[in-house]
Design a protein around this motif. Structure first.
Motif, PDB file in Angstrom:
ATOM      1  N   ASN A   1       0.821  -1.205   0.000  1.00  0.00           N
ATOM      2  CA  ASN A   1       0.000   0.000   0.000  1.00  0.00           C
ATOM      3  C   ASN A   1       0.856   1.256   0.000  1.00  0.00           C
ATOM      4  OD1 ASN A   1      -2.436  -1.411   0.022  1.00  0.00           O
ATOM      5  ND2 ASN A   1      -2.486  -1.532   2.261  1.00  0.00           N
ATOM      6  N   TYR A   2       1.982   1.217   0.698  1.00  0.00           N
ATOM      7  CA  TYR A   2       2.879   2.380   0.761  1.00  0.00           C
ATOM      8  C   TYR A   2       3.463   2.687  -0.607  1.00  0.00           C
ATOM      9  CZ  TYR A   2       7.078   5.104   1.722  1.00  0.00           C
ATOM     10  OH  TYR A   2       8.064   6.071   1.704  1.00  0.00           O
ATOM     11  N   HIS A   3       3.916   1.651  -1.309  1.00  0.00           N
ATOM     12  CA  HIS A   3       4.598   1.858  -2.583  1.00  0.00           C
ATOM     13  C   HIS A   3       3.644   2.013  -3.763  1.00  0.00           C
ATOM     14  CE1 HIS A   3       8.726   1.327  -1.208  1.00  0.00           C
ATOM     15  NE2 HIS A   3       8.351   0.280  -0.508  1.00  0.00           N
ATOM     16  N   PHE A   4       2.478   1.364  -3.698  1.00  0.00           N
ATOM     17  CA  PHE A   4       1.611   1.334  -4.868  1.00  0.00           C
ATOM     18  C   PHE A   4       0.181   1.796  -4.607  1.00  0.00           C
ATOM     19  CE2 PHE A   4       4.852  -1.985  -5.175  1.00  0.00           C
ATOM     20  CZ  PHE A   4       5.545  -1.529  -6.290  1.00  0.00           C
ATOM     21  N   GLY A   5      -0.326   1.593  -3.423  1.00  0.00           N
ATOM     22  CA  GLY A   5      -1.651   2.082  -3.086  1.00  0.00           C
ATOM     23  C   GLY A   5      -2.784   1.114  -3.354  1.00  0.00           C
ATOM     24  N   SER A   6      -2.684   0.322  -4.414  1.00  0.00           N
ATOM     25  CA  SER A   6      -3.748  -0.615  -4.753  1.00  0.00           C
ATOM     26  C   SER A   6      -3.193  -1.680  -5.689  1.00  0.00           C
ATOM     27  CB  SER A   6      -4.919   0.107  -5.429  1.00  0.00           C
ATOM     28  OG  SER A   6      -4.525   0.586  -6.703  1.00  0.00           O
ATOM     29  N   LYS A   7      -3.961  -2.746  -5.891  1.00  0.00           N
ATOM     30  CA  LYS A   7      -3.532  -3.794  -6.815  1.00  0.00           C
ATOM     31  C   LYS A   7      -3.496  -3.267  -8.239  1.00  0.00           C
ATOM     32  CE  LYS A   7      -4.475  -8.542  -8.337  1.00  0.00           C
ATOM     33  NZ  LYS A   7      -5.357  -9.720  -8.195  1.00  0.00           N
ATOM     34  N   ASP A   8      -4.467  -2.449  -8.619  1.00  0.00           N
ATOM     35  CA  ASP A   8      -4.474  -1.894  -9.971  1.00  0.00           C
ATOM     36  C   ASP A   8      -3.228  -1.050 -10.224  1.00  0.00           C
ATOM     37  OD1 ASP A   8      -6.843  -3.109 -10.555  1.00  0.00           O
ATOM     38  OD2 ASP A   8      -8.077  -1.299 -10.440  1.00  0.00           O
ATOM     39  N   ALA A   9      -2.853  -0.240  -9.240  1.00  0.00           N
ATOM     40  CA  ALA A   9      -1.650   0.578  -9.380  1.00  0.00           C
ATOM     41  C   ALA A   9      -0.405  -0.295  -9.440  1.00  0.00           C
ATOM     42  CB  ALA A   9      -1.551   1.570  -8.221  1.00  0.00           C
ATOM     43  N   LEU A  10      -0.401  -1.411  -8.725  1.00  0.00           N
ATOM     44  CA  LEU A  10       0.717  -2.346  -8.769  1.00  0.00           C
ATOM     45  C   LEU A  10       0.828  -2.964 -10.163  1.00  0.00           C
ATOM     46  CD1 LEU A  10       2.960  -4.108  -7.596  1.00  0.00           C
ATOM     47  CD2 LEU A  10       1.189  -5.612  -6.639  1.00  0.00           C
ATOM     48  N   VAL A  11      -0.298  -3.355 -10.746  1.00  0.00           N
ATOM     49  CA  VAL A  11      -0.297  -3.910 -12.100  1.00  0.00           C
ATOM     50  C   VAL A  11       0.294  -2.900 -13.079  1.00  0.00           C
ATOM     51  CG1 VAL A  11      -1.771  -4.638 -14.014  1.00  0.00           C
ATOM     52  CG2 VAL A  11      -2.228  -5.480 -11.704  1.00  0.00           C
ATOM     53  N   GLN A  12      -0.117  -1.644 -12.971  1.00  0.00           N
ATOM     54  CA  GLN A  12       0.407  -0.610 -13.856  1.00  0.00           C
ATOM     55  C   GLN A  12       1.913  -0.447 -13.676  1.00  0.00           C
ATOM     56  OE1 GLN A  12      -2.090   2.694 -12.639  1.00  0.00           O
ATOM     57  NE2 GLN A  12      -3.429   2.428 -14.408  1.00  0.00           N
ATOM     58  N   ALA A  13       2.373  -0.482 -12.433  1.00  0.00           N
ATOM     59  CA  ALA A  13       3.802  -0.326 -12.167  1.00  0.00           C
ATOM     60  C   ALA A  13       4.600  -1.486 -12.733  1.00  0.00           C
ATOM     61  CB  ALA A  13       4.035  -0.195 -10.660  1.00  0.00           C
ATOM     62  N   VAL A  14       4.056  -2.703 -12.647  1.00  0.00           N
ATOM     63  CA  VAL A  14       4.732  -3.873 -13.210  1.00  0.00           C
ATOM     64  C   VAL A  14       4.943  -3.679 -14.706  1.00  0.00           C
ATOM     65  CG1 VAL A  14       4.428  -6.314 -13.792  1.00  0.00           C
ATOM     66  CG2 VAL A  14       4.001  -5.530 -11.459  1.00  0.00           C
ATOM     67  N   PHE A  15       3.924  -3.224 -15.410  1.00  0.00           N
ATOM     68  CA  PHE A  15       4.054  -3.031 -16.859  1.00  0.00           C
ATOM     69  C   PHE A  15       4.958  -1.858 -17.195  1.00  0.00           C
ATOM     70  CE2 PHE A  15       0.186  -5.674 -17.175  1.00  0.00           C
ATOM     71  CZ  PHE A  15       0.601  -6.520 -18.199  1.00  0.00           C
ATOM     72  N   ARG A  16       4.759  -0.731 -16.510  1.00  0.00           N
ATOM     73  CA  ARG A  16       5.525   0.463 -16.859  1.00  0.00           C
ATOM     74  C   ARG A  16       7.019   0.283 -16.604  1.00  0.00           C
ATOM     75  NH1 ARG A  16       1.071   4.293 -14.555  1.00  0.00           N
ATOM     76  NH2 ARG A  16       0.034   4.981 -16.464  1.00  0.00           N
ATOM     77  N   ARG A  17       7.373  -0.552 -15.637  1.00  0.00           N
ATOM     78  CA  ARG A  17       8.787  -0.728 -15.310  1.00  0.00           C
ATOM     79  C   ARG A  17       9.612  -1.136 -16.526  1.00  0.00           C
ATOM     80  NH1 ARG A  17      11.351  -5.031 -11.022  1.00  0.00           N
ATOM     81  NH2 ARG A  17       9.827  -6.404 -12.033  1.00  0.00           N
ATOM     82  N   ARG A  18       9.031  -1.957 -17.410  1.00  0.00           N
ATOM     83  CA  ARG A  18       9.791  -2.424 -18.579  1.00  0.00           C
ATOM     84  C   ARG A  18       9.178  -1.949 -19.896  1.00  0.00           C
ATOM     85  NH1 ARG A  18      12.970  -5.968 -15.648  1.00  0.00           N
ATOM     86  NH2 ARG A  18      11.869  -7.310 -14.171  1.00  0.00           N
ATOM     87  N   LEU A  19       7.855  -1.804 -19.940  1.00  0.00           N
ATOM     88  CA  LEU A  19       7.206  -1.453 -21.194  1.00  0.00           C
ATOM     89  C   LEU A  19       7.576  -0.047 -21.649  1.00  0.00           C
ATOM     90  CD1 LEU A  19       5.266  -2.395 -23.374  1.00  0.00           C
ATOM     91  CD2 LEU A  19       3.368  -1.497 -22.008  1.00  0.00           C
ATOM     92  N   THR A  20       7.725   0.875 -20.726  1.00  0.00           N
ATOM     93  CA  THR A  20       8.113   2.241 -21.089  1.00  0.00           C
ATOM     94  C   THR A  20       9.458   2.243 -21.801  1.00  0.00           C
ATOM     95  OG1 THR A  20       6.870   3.210 -19.247  1.00  0.00           O
ATOM     96  CG2 THR A  20       8.629   4.542 -20.200  1.00  0.00           C
ATOM     97  N   ALA A  21      10.421   1.498 -21.264  1.00  0.00           N
ATOM     98  CA  ALA A  21      11.744   1.431 -21.883  1.00  0.00           C
ATOM     99  C   ALA A  21      11.677   0.733 -23.237  1.00  0.00           C
ATOM    100  CB  ALA A  21      12.716   0.710 -20.959  1.00  0.00           C
ATOM    101  N   LEU A  22      10.884  -0.333 -23.334  1.00  0.00           N
ATOM    102  CA  LEU A  22      10.757  -1.056 -24.593  1.00  0.00           C
ATOM    103  C   LEU A  22      10.179  -0.159 -25.680  1.00  0.00           C
ATOM    104  CD1 LEU A  22      10.741  -3.647 -26.316  1.00  0.00           C
ATOM    105  CD2 LEU A  22       8.495  -4.184 -25.327  1.00  0.00           C
ATOM    106  N   ASN A  23       9.132   0.578 -25.368  1.00  0.00           N
ATOM    107  CA  ASN A  23       8.517   1.441 -26.368  1.00  0.00           C
ATOM    108  C   ASN A  23       9.407   2.621 -26.729  1.00  0.00           C
ATOM    109  OD1 ASN A  23       6.237  -0.093 -26.828  1.00  0.00           O
ATOM    110  ND2 ASN A  23       5.030   0.924 -25.237  1.00  0.00           N
ATOM    111  N   ARG A  24      10.176   3.111 -25.777  1.00  0.00           N
ATOM    112  CA  ARG A  24      11.148   4.170 -26.098  1.00  0.00           C
ATOM    113  C   ARG A  24      12.203   3.652 -27.067  1.00  0.00           C
ATOM    114  NH1 ARG A  24      12.210   6.596 -20.020  1.00  0.00           N
ATOM    115  NH2 ARG A  24      10.387   7.953 -19.925  1.00  0.00           N
ATOM    116  N   GLU A  25      12.654   2.427 -26.852  1.00  0.00           N
ATOM    117  CA  GLU A  25      13.640   1.833 -27.752  1.00  0.00           C
ATOM    118  C   GLU A  25      13.051   1.658 -29.145  1.00  0.00           C
ATOM    119  OE1 GLU A  25      16.453  -2.185 -28.110  1.00  0.00           O
ATOM    120  OE2 GLU A  25      15.193  -1.862 -26.343  1.00  0.00           O
TER     121      GLU A  25
END
Length: 226
Positions: free
Chosen positions: A49-73
């Motif tokens: 809850n401290y780092h993400f706030g909710s399960k939905d926010a955790l799911v988004q963080a899991v994807f953004r951690r690598r997908l943002t870099a992949l799409n930038r590449e």
């Protein structure tokens, strides 16, 4: 209460992300509970809850951690190709390699989580989770528009609707290839080593380009004439 040192907080956040990513691959988004994630990450619910706030926010963080870099590449590679072309249409093969090749290179990364993430991304094509699908559609919007625009320019004789369908089919083929060979092991004498994305790359690229360049179906030809 004294806050944890930044390195400790960062380690906890990464453990939670790593555990969630792995469990989502194994059990899906709806089949993975917060209790399962905290247990695998050796963390408590308060930390999630401290780092993400909710399960939905955790799911988004899991994807953004690598997908943002992949799409930038992907976009950086497309920018480079377009700059080198000087305004001329790109070769379809270069566009396909820039989009799908970068994903397969990430899938070959077994040391830093790239392969696990790409299998998670592949799994989303078989998931019915509306939240995840909508989130990914938004994350992919810019890169999809750019690459489809490049394909439209490269293949002006092909109806745009047909290119959309073929891009959809190519994405599905890549997702299946990355998710694992599955039943192919039982149908043919295929070694587990063939599941290595580096070996899949030339084979899959040949298949994708063949599909992109295939003769138009009668319906598409009729539509192009009307």
């Amino acid at each position: 209460m004294t806050a944890a040192p930044p390195t400790v907080a960062h380690d906890t956040r990464d453990r939670i992300l790593d555990a969630a990513e792995r469990l989502f691959v194994e059990h899906g988004f709806d089949g993975t509970s917060m209790r399962m994630i905290t247990g695998a990450a050796n963390a408590n619910l308060a930390a999630v809850n401290y780092h993400f706030g909710s399960k939905d926010a955790l799911v988004q963080a899991v994807f953004r951690r690598r997908l943002t870099a992949l799409n930038r590449e992907r976009l950086a590679e497309l920018d480079r190709l377009e700059a080198d072309a000087g305004g001329a249409p790109l070769k379809p093969s270069r566009i396909v390699e820039a989009f799908f090749g970068t994903a397969l290179h990430m899938a070959a990364d077994t040391e830093h989580g790239g392969r696990t993430f790409m299998r998670l991304l592949a799994r989303t094509y078989n998931e019915s989770n509306a939240f995840v699908r909508q989130f990914l559609a938004e994350e992919y919007a810019e890169v999809t528009d750019r690459f489809l625009g490049a394909l439209f320019a490269a293949l002006p004789e092909v109806p745009r609707a047909e290119i959309l369908w073929r891009f959809h089919f190519m994405t599905g083929a890549m997702a299946f290839a990355i998710s694992g060979l599955g039943g192919l092991y039982e149908l043919a004498d295929i070694s587990a080593a063939d599941d290595n994305p580096q070996r899949l790359l030339p084979r899959l690229m040949s298949f994708l380009l063949g599909g992109l360049r295939a003769p138009l179906p009668d319906a598409a030809l009729a539509g192009a004439r009307n």
